[in-house]
Scaffold this motif. Structure first.
Motif, PDB file in Angstrom:
ATOM      1  N   LEU A   1      33.585  94.209  41.262  1.00 29.92           N
ATOM      2  CA  LEU A   1      34.077  94.124  39.887  1.00 29.92           C
ATOM      3  C   LEU A   1      33.022  93.493  38.987  1.00 29.92           C
ATOM      4  O   LEU A   1      32.830  93.915  37.837  1.00 29.92           O
ATOM      5  N   GLU A   2      32.308  92.492  39.509  1.00 24.12           N
ATOM      6  CA  GLU A   2      31.205  91.899  38.746  1.00 24.12           C
ATOM      7  C   GLU A   2      30.112  92.942  38.485  1.00 24.12           C
ATOM      8  O   GLU A   2      29.548  93.017  37.386  1.00 24.12           O
ATOM      9  N   GLN A   3      29.811  93.764  39.492  1.00 30.44           N
ATOM     10  CA  GLN A   3      28.814  94.820  39.332  1.00 30.44           C
ATOM     11  C   GLN A   3      29.273  95.842  38.289  1.00 30.44           C
ATOM     12  O   GLN A   3      28.484  96.306  37.463  1.00 30.44           O
ATOM     13  N   PHE A   4      30.547  96.168  38.337  1.00 30.66           N
ATOM     14  CA  PHE A   4      31.093  97.109  37.357  1.00 30.66           C
ATOM     15  C   PHE A   4      30.931  96.566  35.944  1.00 30.66           C
ATOM     16  O   PHE A   4      30.457  97.255  35.039  1.00 30.66           O
ATOM     17  N   GLU A   5      31.318  95.318  35.734  1.00 22.81           N
ATOM     18  CA  GLU A   5      31.233  94.711  34.406  1.00 22.81           C
ATOM     19  C   GLU A   5      29.789  94.644  33.925  1.00 22.81           C
ATOM     20  O   GLU A   5      29.501  94.898  32.745  1.00 22.81           O
ATOM     21  N   ALA A   6      28.874  94.322  34.845  1.00 20.89           N
ATOM     22  CA  ALA A   6      27.454  94.223  34.465  1.00 20.89           C
ATOM     23  C   ALA A   6      26.905  95.557  33.996  1.00 20.89           C
ATOM     24  O   ALA A   6      26.022  95.609  33.134  1.00 20.89           O
ATOM     25  N   GLY A   7      27.410  96.655  34.546  1.00 21.74           N
ATOM     26  CA  GLY A   7      26.915  97.974  34.184  1.00 21.74           C
ATOM     27  C   GLY A   7      27.818  98.741  33.240  1.00 21.74           C
ATOM     28  O   GLY A   7      27.639  99.943  33.027  1.00 21.74           O
TER      29      GLY A   7
ATOM     30  N   GLN B   1      30.320  86.293  34.858  1.00 21.37           N
ATOM     31  CA  GLN B   1      29.500  86.702  33.718  1.00 21.37           C
ATOM     32  C   GLN B   1      30.345  86.792  32.459  1.00 21.37           C
ATOM     33  O   GLN B   1      31.569  86.883  32.511  1.00 21.37           O
ATOM     34  N   ARG B   2      29.669  86.765  31.332  1.00 15.52           N
ATOM     35  CA  ARG B   2      30.346  86.863  30.041  1.00 15.52           C
ATOM     36  C   ARG B   2      29.965  88.163  29.349  1.00 15.52           C
ATOM     37  O   ARG B   2      29.011  88.835  29.726  1.00 15.52           O
ATOM     38  N   CYS B   3      30.755  88.481  28.325  1.00 16.92           N
ATOM     39  CA  CYS B   3      30.427  89.599  27.444  1.00 16.92           C
ATOM     40  C   CYS B   3      30.122  88.980  26.082  1.00 16.92           C
ATOM     41  O   CYS B   3      31.019  88.682  25.308  1.00 16.92           O
ATOM     42  N   GLY B   4      28.843  88.750  25.824  1.00 20.67           N
ATOM     43  CA  GLY B   4      28.468  87.980  24.644  1.00 20.67           C
ATOM     44  C   GLY B   4      28.989  86.558  24.796  1.00 20.67           C
ATOM     45  O   GLY B   4      28.763  85.898  25.802  1.00 20.67           O
ATOM     46  N   ALA B   5      29.727  86.098  23.806  1.00 21.72           N
ATOM     47  CA  ALA B   5      30.288  84.743  23.857  1.00 21.72           C
ATOM     48  C   ALA B   5      31.619  84.683  24.597  1.00 21.72           C
ATOM     49  O   ALA B   5      32.185  83.609  24.779  1.00 21.72           O
ATOM     50  N   HIS B   6      32.123  85.839  25.031  1.00 21.09           N
ATOM     51  CA  HIS B   6      33.468  85.917  25.572  1.00 21.09           C
ATOM     52  C   HIS B   6      33.499  85.850  27.100  1.00 21.09           C
ATOM     53  O   HIS B   6      32.702  86.509  27.771  1.00 21.09           O
TER      54      HIS B   6
END
Length: 315
Positions: A12-18, A95-100
């Protein structure tokens, strides 16, 4: 809440990163979109049999912890009220998405024909009517809970038919339903909302937030605690599902159902159903258009826009 759902967090972390938020098909692991809500998207990632609802509206660990508490209490209270709630797990990513901060709600993936609105779209009048009555029985459980808990706890519910899954049914018997749209934990203690409602303003464009907060937010929250408005919303969404032909019979069934309850509601009228839907559809069309403008503004400023936006939604 079932914390034992087998989530591969590393993947899931890999998915979010890509993840390509603007073009999902260009993501390193392209997901299948199972559905869009007004704020978030539900995705299938591979063939693990799970559904992932992506929620990137948190700015701190404290906000996530507060949300977890409200979420757990909501599921507990729904269960106390007698509803069957879909087993669910909250997964926070490192990991974050920008500040989120990014949080995923994970549930078992449902067969398409088990979801209430999919069934309504093709059902005959009798089958659709039985499904309505099953949903009304579940909504009535919430009303009874609130009646018993008056002054202590209160539950809200978004009773739209798209939020129910059919677990089992007989030809001439009511369907057994499971409630699965639990991302917005609507629960109040002594009249105080346990959810930090500001979280759900985060997805709104900054140039609209003040107006939404002042003129709309409380009214939108209140509607999910008001039995009559819950039922109006449920029936009005037949327009969205392409089945306005069912509205007269659903009004009749709902009026008959609540006339027999210890908490009767004022009889529903067709004109208010249609008027409610026209207003609601306009508001959400405007809101989505504003979010698309906000996404462009983020890009022009070189900032990350953390949300997945749907394409054109039929209303």
């Amino acid at each position: 809440m079932n914390e034992q759902l087998p989530v591969d967090i590393e993947r899931l972390e890999q998915f979010e990163a890509g993840l390509n938020l603007a073009h999902l098909e260009r993501s390193a692991i392209p997901p299948q979109v199972l559905g869009y809500g007004e704020i978030s998207a539900v995705l299938a990632i591979g063939d693990d049999g799970l559904a992932y609802k992506r929620m990137p509206m948190f700015l701190s660990e404290a906000e996530i912890e507060g949300y977890r508490r409200a979420f757990a209490r909501y599921i507990e209270a729904l269960t106390e009220a007698g509803l069957t709630v879909a087993p669910s797990r909250l997964v926070q990513l490192k990991q974050r998405c920008g500040a989120h901060h990014v949080l995923y709600l994970v549930q078992r993936r449902l067969p398409g024909d088990a979801i209430g609105n999919r069934r309504v779209q093709t059902a005959d009048a009798d089958g659709a009517g039985r499904l309505l009555e099953s949903a009304l029985r579940e909504i009535a459980k919430v009303a009874r809970y609130n009646q018993c808990q008056a002054g202590a706890w209160a539950l809200g519910i978004d009773g739209q038919i798209s939020n129910w899954a059919i677990m089992g049914e007989a030809m001439d018997a009511p369907s057994a339903l499971c409630y699965f749209d639990i991302t917005t934990p609507l629960v109040r203690r002594a009249g105080v909302e346990q959810l930090n409602a500001e979280l759900f303003l985060r997805s709104a464009p900054s140039f609209l937030r003040w107006a939404l907060r002042r003129f709309f937010l409380q009214d939108v929250l209140d509607r999910y605690y008001d039995l009559r408005r819950i039922v109006i919303d449920l029936i009005a969404n037949l327009h969205k599902e392409g089945r306005p032909d069912l509205i007269p019979s659903w009004i009749e069934r709902a009026n008959r159902f609540f006339a027999e309850q210890p908490f009767p509601i004022e009889p529903l009228q067709r004109r208010e159903i249609d008027a409610y839907y026209r207003e609601d559809a306009f508001i959400w069309r405007f809101y989505l258009a504003a979010r698309r403008i906000d996404r462009k503004l983020h890009r022009w400023r070189g900032r990350t826009y953390p949300y997945l936006l749907p394409g054109k939604i039929r209303r």
